[in-house]
Write a protein that holds these residues in place. Structure first.
Motif, PDB file in Angstrom:
ATOM      1  N   ASP A 134      -1.425   8.408   5.982  1.00  0.00           N
ATOM      2  CA  ASP A 134      -2.608   7.402   5.826  1.00  0.00           C
ATOM      3  C   ASP A 134      -2.138   6.163   5.583  1.00  0.00           C
ATOM      4  OD1 ASP A 134      -4.149   9.618   5.582  1.00  0.00           O
ATOM      5  OD2 ASP A 134      -4.363   9.739   3.379  1.00  0.00           O
ATOM      6  N   VAL A 135      -0.882   5.951   5.144  1.00  0.00           N
ATOM      7  CA  VAL A 135      -0.232   4.477   4.990  1.00  0.00           C
ATOM      8  C   VAL A 135       0.082   3.907   6.457  1.00  0.00           C
ATOM      9  CG1 VAL A 135       1.649   3.087   4.112  1.00  0.00           C
ATOM     10  CG2 VAL A 135       0.520   4.896   2.461  1.00  0.00           C
ATOM     11  N   VAL A 184       0.859  -1.299   0.039  1.00  0.00           N
ATOM     12  CA  VAL A 184      -0.002   0.005  -0.056  1.00  0.00           C
ATOM     13  C   VAL A 184       0.953   1.353   0.161  1.00  0.00           C
ATOM     14  CG1 VAL A 184      -0.318  -0.177   2.420  1.00  0.00           C
ATOM     15  CG2 VAL A 184      -1.923   1.354   1.295  1.00  0.00           C
ATOM     16  N   PHE A 185       0.685   1.996  -1.077  1.00  0.00           N
ATOM     17  CA  PHE A 185       1.321   3.324  -0.923  1.00  0.00           C
ATOM     18  C   PHE A 185       0.679   4.855  -0.749  1.00  0.00           C
ATOM     19  CE2 PHE A 185       3.417   0.225  -4.179  1.00  0.00           C
ATOM     20  CZ  PHE A 185       4.716   0.601  -3.971  1.00  0.00           C
ATOM     21  N   ASP A 186       1.480   5.596  -0.737  1.00  0.00           N
ATOM     22  CA  ASP A 186       0.537   6.894  -0.436  1.00  0.00           C
ATOM     23  C   ASP A 186      -0.273   7.299  -1.507  1.00  0.00           C
ATOM     24  OD1 ASP A 186       2.714   7.252  -2.141  1.00  0.00           O
ATOM     25  OD2 ASP A 186       3.483   9.136  -1.179  1.00  0.00           O
ATOM     26  N   VAL A 198      -1.484  -4.354  -5.466  1.00  0.00           N
ATOM     27  CA  VAL A 198      -0.917  -2.959  -4.872  1.00  0.00           C
ATOM     28  C   VAL A 198      -2.148  -1.948  -4.776  1.00  0.00           C
ATOM     29  CG1 VAL A 198       0.548  -1.254  -5.727  1.00  0.00           C
ATOM     30  CG2 VAL A 198       1.194  -3.602  -6.384  1.00  0.00           C
ATOM     31  N   TYR A 199      -2.064  -1.186  -3.775  1.00  0.00           N
ATOM     32  CA  TYR A 199      -3.234  -0.329  -3.502  1.00  0.00           C
ATOM     33  C   TYR A 199      -2.370   1.193  -3.025  1.00  0.00           C
ATOM     34  CZ  TYR A 199      -5.368  -4.949  -3.226  1.00  0.00           C
ATOM     35  OH  TYR A 199      -5.989  -6.119  -3.558  1.00  0.00           O
ATOM     36  N   GLY A 234       3.151  -1.513   4.206  1.00  0.00           N
ATOM     37  CA  GLY A 234       3.026  -0.147   3.835  1.00  0.00           C
ATOM     38  C   GLY A 234       4.531   0.287   3.105  1.00  0.00           C
ATOM     39  N   VAL A 235       4.435   1.324   2.195  1.00  0.00           N
ATOM     40  CA  VAL A 235       5.786   1.693   1.593  1.00  0.00           C
ATOM     41  C   VAL A 235       5.843   3.447   1.826  1.00  0.00           C
ATOM     42  CG1 VAL A 235       6.912   2.047  -0.578  1.00  0.00           C
ATOM     43  CG2 VAL A 235       5.212   0.129  -0.050  1.00  0.00           C
TER      44      VAL A 235
END
Length: 302
Positions: free
Chosen positions: A183-184, A149-151, A175-176, A196-197
């Motif tokens: 938020d991540v 999950v990205f920003d 991938v979301y 999370g990334v």
């Protein structure tokens, strides 16, 4: 006659007022005046810290920023609307055409090394991941069912991972994207099955917006592909691992200056790589461009 005298006095007053305004105008130097900077949102926190200290030392300096993802801010730089920008990459030759036509020199200075951290829920048993596993998720080929999950979909972080995995579009599953780094962090702290990334400096305890979520996440170790630096073990994005290139997911942070004059923009660029500016980078959790030497004053007490 009185009317003529009144008009003369009024005119003299206007001229004097204009002269005062000209006299009171803050001169444009390396430590005073005004400048504008476009900032990749991934680095907004470190820039805020730098500007705050810079302005405290030079109160006649006014540095304003426009923050956004690369797709949003880069066009404003390329068309000359704002002539300074913070990016995670250098300009491509085709992107320099506007300034080449004006014969403006473009100065590019690295001032930090950013680590892109992979974070997991504290209750997740997985503590490590390989670069190949991350690339498989980006390609939609993950056999373990892991999810990233990205920003946001337009962020430079997403672009970095797409380029690294050599994919041109995000997969339909695995991938979301959300809206921000905060938020991540919040999402991963509340959902066990996602990785999370986020940029390393967003995990700092000075980021008050996510303090309550930090105990519920953990930073994963990452092992590079065979034959590359960092392939001998699992490394976390510590400053030592960033500086020595052992952590696989790192990128340089650049200030690109095309103002075409020796003014506040140049002064701020120099400040970022000064001992004080690099100390702020060090405290943020990022890797400094250059290590700060420590001098010890040894006194002879004999």
């Amino acid at each position: 006659m009185k009317k003529i005298i009144f008009l003369l006095i009024f005119a003299v007053g206007v001229i004097a007022s204009c002269n005062r305004k000209k006299t009171n105008k803050i001169p444009e130097t390396r430590t005073s005046g005004t400048t504008k900077i476009l900032v990749d949102e991934s680095f907004s926190r470190i820039l805020d810290d730098q500007i705050m200290v810079f302005k405290s030392e030079y109160p006649d300096a006014s540095v304003t920023t426009t923050v956004g993802n690369e797709y949003k801010i880069l066009p404003k730089f390329l068309n000359g609307e704002v002539k300074m920008i913070i990016l995670s990459r250098m300009l491509r030759p085709s992107e320099e055409s506007y300034y080449n036509q004006l014969k403006f020199a473009i100065y590019t200075d690295r001032f930090a090394i950013d680590g892109i951290a992979l974070i997991a829920n504290a209750n997740n048993l997985d503590t490590n991941i390989t670069v190949n596993e991350v690339f498989d998720i980006m390609k939609g080929n993950s056999k373990a069912g892991k999810k990233l999950v990205f920003d946001n979909a337009s962020s430079s972080t997403v672009k970095y991972f797409m380029d690294s995995a050599k994919v041109t579009q995000l997969p339909k599953v695995g991938v979301y994207t959300l809206q921000t780094n905060n938020d991540v962090i919040k999402y991963v702290s509340e959902n066990k099955d996602y990785i999370g990334v986020v940029g390393v400096n967003w995990l700092s305890e000075s980021n008050k917006d996510i303090l309550s979520y930090l105990p519920h996440i953990k930073i994963m170790g990452v092992k590079n592909v065979t034959g590359k630096k960092g392939s001998d073990s699992y490394y976390k994005p510590t400053q030592n691992a960033l500086i020595n290139g052992l952590y696989p997911f790192l990128r340089n942070v650049y200030l690109i200056n095309a103002e075409g004059r020796d003014g506040l923009g140049t002064g701020f660029a120099n400040w970022l790589n000064s001992p004080r500016g690099q100390l702020i980078v060090l405290k943020s959790g990022l890797g400094p461009h250059k290590m700060i030497s420590r001098d010890f004053n040894i006194k002879n007490t004999n």
